[in-house]
Design a protein around this motif. Structure first.
Motif, PDB file in Angstrom:
ATOM      1  N   MET A 107      26.783  -0.468  -4.942  1.00 28.45           N
ATOM      2  CA  MET A 107      25.629  -0.309  -4.056  1.00 28.45           C
ATOM      3  C   MET A 107      24.377  -0.613  -4.859  1.00 28.45           C
ATOM      4  O   MET A 107      24.252  -0.191  -6.004  1.00 28.45           O
ATOM      5  N   GLN A 108      23.479  -1.353  -4.254  1.00 28.88           N
ATOM      6  CA  GLN A 108      22.236  -1.684  -4.945  1.00 28.88           C
ATOM      7  C   GLN A 108      21.075  -1.148  -4.116  1.00 28.88           C
ATOM      8  O   GLN A 108      20.982  -1.410  -2.922  1.00 28.88           O
ATOM      9  N   GLU A 109      20.228  -0.390  -4.783  1.00 26.24           N
ATOM     10  CA  GLU A 109      19.062   0.189  -4.127  1.00 26.24           C
ATOM     11  C   GLU A 109      17.808  -0.462  -4.680  1.00 26.24           C
ATOM     12  O   GLU A 109      17.671  -0.635  -5.888  1.00 26.24           O
ATOM     13  N   TYR A 110      16.910  -0.810  -3.788  1.00 22.86           N
ATOM     14  CA  TYR A 110      15.644  -1.435  -4.197  1.00 22.86           C
ATOM     15  C   TYR A 110      14.509  -0.460  -3.967  1.00 22.86           C
ATOM     16  O   TYR A 110      14.452   0.220  -2.952  1.00 22.86           O
ATOM     17  N   SER A 111      13.610  -0.390  -4.930  1.00 19.13           N
ATOM     18  CA  SER A 111      12.432   0.456  -4.790  1.00 19.13           C
ATOM     19  C   SER A 111      11.262  -0.241  -5.482  1.00 19.13           C
ATOM     20  O   SER A 111      11.409  -1.317  -6.056  1.00 19.13           O
ATOM     21  N   SER A 112      10.125   0.412  -5.474  1.00 18.38           N
ATOM     22  CA  SER A 112       8.949  -0.181  -6.107  1.00 18.38           C
ATOM     23  C   SER A 112       9.107  -0.266  -7.631  1.00 18.38           C
ATOM     24  O   SER A 112       8.476  -1.072  -8.282  1.00 18.38           O
ATOM     25  N   ASN A 113       9.967   0.559  -8.203  1.00 26.24           N
ATOM     26  CA  ASN A 113      10.208   0.555  -9.646  1.00 26.24           C
ATOM     27  C   ASN A 113      11.256  -0.473 -10.061  1.00 26.24           C
ATOM     28  O   ASN A 113      11.514  -0.655 -11.236  1.00 26.24           O
ATOM     29  N   GLY A 114      11.897  -1.096  -9.115  1.00 21.13           N
ATOM     30  CA  GLY A 114      12.941  -2.069  -9.436  1.00 21.13           C
ATOM     31  C   GLY A 114      14.186  -1.766  -8.620  1.00 21.13           C
ATOM     32  O   GLY A 114      14.127  -1.115  -7.581  1.00 21.13           O
ATOM     33  N   SER A 115      15.307  -2.255  -9.112  1.00 21.48           N
ATOM     34  CA  SER A 115      16.551  -2.009  -8.378  1.00 21.48           C
ATOM     35  C   SER A 115      17.517  -1.204  -9.240  1.00 21.48           C
ATOM     36  O   SER A 115      17.524  -1.323 -10.462  1.00 21.48           O
ATOM     37  N   ASN A 116      18.307  -0.397  -8.587  1.00 19.95           N
ATOM     38  CA  ASN A 116      19.331   0.414  -9.239  1.00 19.95           C
ATOM     39  C   ASN A 116      20.689   0.035  -8.666  1.00 19.95           C
ATOM     40  O   ASN A 116      20.819  -0.167  -7.463  1.00 19.95           O
ATOM     41  N   GLU A 117      21.670  -0.030  -9.543  1.00 18.01           N
ATOM     42  CA  GLU A 117      23.026  -0.296  -9.084  1.00 18.01           C
ATOM     43  C   GLU A 117      23.854   0.969  -9.250  1.00 18.01           C
ATOM     44  O   GLU A 117      23.755   1.655 -10.260  1.00 18.01           O
ATOM     45  N   LYS A 118      24.660   1.250  -8.261  1.00 17.26           N
ATOM     46  CA  LYS A 118      25.511   2.427  -8.293  1.00 17.26           C
ATOM     47  C   LYS A 118      26.947   1.989  -8.001  1.00 17.26           C
ATOM     48  O   LYS A 118      27.199   1.278  -7.038  1.00 17.26           O
ATOM     49  N   TYR A 119      27.861   2.402  -8.872  1.00 15.64           N
ATOM     50  CA  TYR A 119      29.269   2.047  -8.713  1.00 15.64           C
ATOM     51  C   TYR A 119      30.078   3.304  -8.398  1.00 15.64           C
ATOM     52  O   TYR A 119      29.842   4.361  -8.967  1.00 15.64           O
ATOM     53  N   THR A 120      31.040   3.155  -7.502  1.00 16.79           N
ATOM     54  CA  THR A 120      31.989   4.231  -7.227  1.00 16.79           C
ATOM     55  C   THR A 120      33.400   3.669  -7.356  1.00 16.79           C
ATOM     56  O   THR A 120      33.689   2.586  -6.859  1.00 16.79           O
ATOM     57  N   ASN A 121      34.245   4.398  -8.064  1.00 23.93           N
ATOM     58  CA  ASN A 121      35.636   3.986  -8.265  1.00 23.93           C
ATOM     59  C   ASN A 121      36.547   4.935  -7.504  1.00 23.93           C
ATOM     60  O   ASN A 121      36.338   6.148  -7.524  1.00 23.93           O
TER      61      ASN A 121
END
Length: 188
Positions: A107-121
């Protein structure tokens, strides 16, 4: 309920002059809490039984693997010209390792600070005859550390070299991990 009574008792002791009673009651309360925490008889014994059973099964599987390789090597080596009767000993490290199939979600989240990636296994589970099991993606056999070969023709340098080459090629071992010795009579 117990804690309310304890709180009342502590309030009564607090106003009194004898502070040793307070320390004594707190000590008893601490001992009771330790005793209550040690009464946890839930899943721990069941896990230990499962772990030892799994460990026992791993050992048996490792021994089967070692014996299978030993038998195959003895069969191959006795067919090499000049070897004669032979006995093989293999040293094995560890047990089989299993790598399970996983579903990986990104999952990739976009915000004003940039983007964050989140992985779930999540391990893939299949239903096999009414029992659920994790899907094995890959199984790695135990590691072979070394081989000793004792054979009738092991005293001959040419035969020794052929045996070392054969074992090295069959098991992908370096020459330094293979020992070949000669013996005039091999007893089983």
């Amino acid at each position: 309920m117990i804690f309310k009574d304890l709180k009342k008792a502590l309030a009564g002791f607090k106003s009194s002059e004898n502070k040793t009673r307070i320390v004594f009651v707190l000590g008893i309360a601490g001992i009771m809490l330790i005793a209550l925490s040690s009464l946890n008889t839930g899943a721990k014994p069941a896990n230990k039984g499962t772990e030892s059973l799994s460990s026992e099964q791993d050992y048996i599987e490792s021994e089967r693997f070692r014996q299978q390789i030993t038998d195959e090597l003895e069969t191959i080596l006795t067919n090499i010209d000049g070897v004669g009767d032979c006995r093989v000993m293999i040293s094995v490290e560890g047990t089989s390792e299993y790598y399970y199939a996983e579903n990986i979600d990104k999952m990739q989240e976009y915000s004003s600070n940039g983007s964050n990636e989140k992985y779930t296994n999540e391990v893939v589970v299949i239903d096999s005859g009414g029992t659920k099991q994790a899907l094995v993606r890959k199984k790695v056999k135990p590691k072979i550390n070394g081989v000793v070969v004792v054979c009738s023709g092991g005293g001959d340098i040419t035969v020794k070299e052929r045996v070392i080459k054969a074992v090295s090629a069959a098991l992908n071992l370096s020459y330094g991990k293979i020992c070949v010795e000669g013996k005039t009579k091999i007893e089983r």
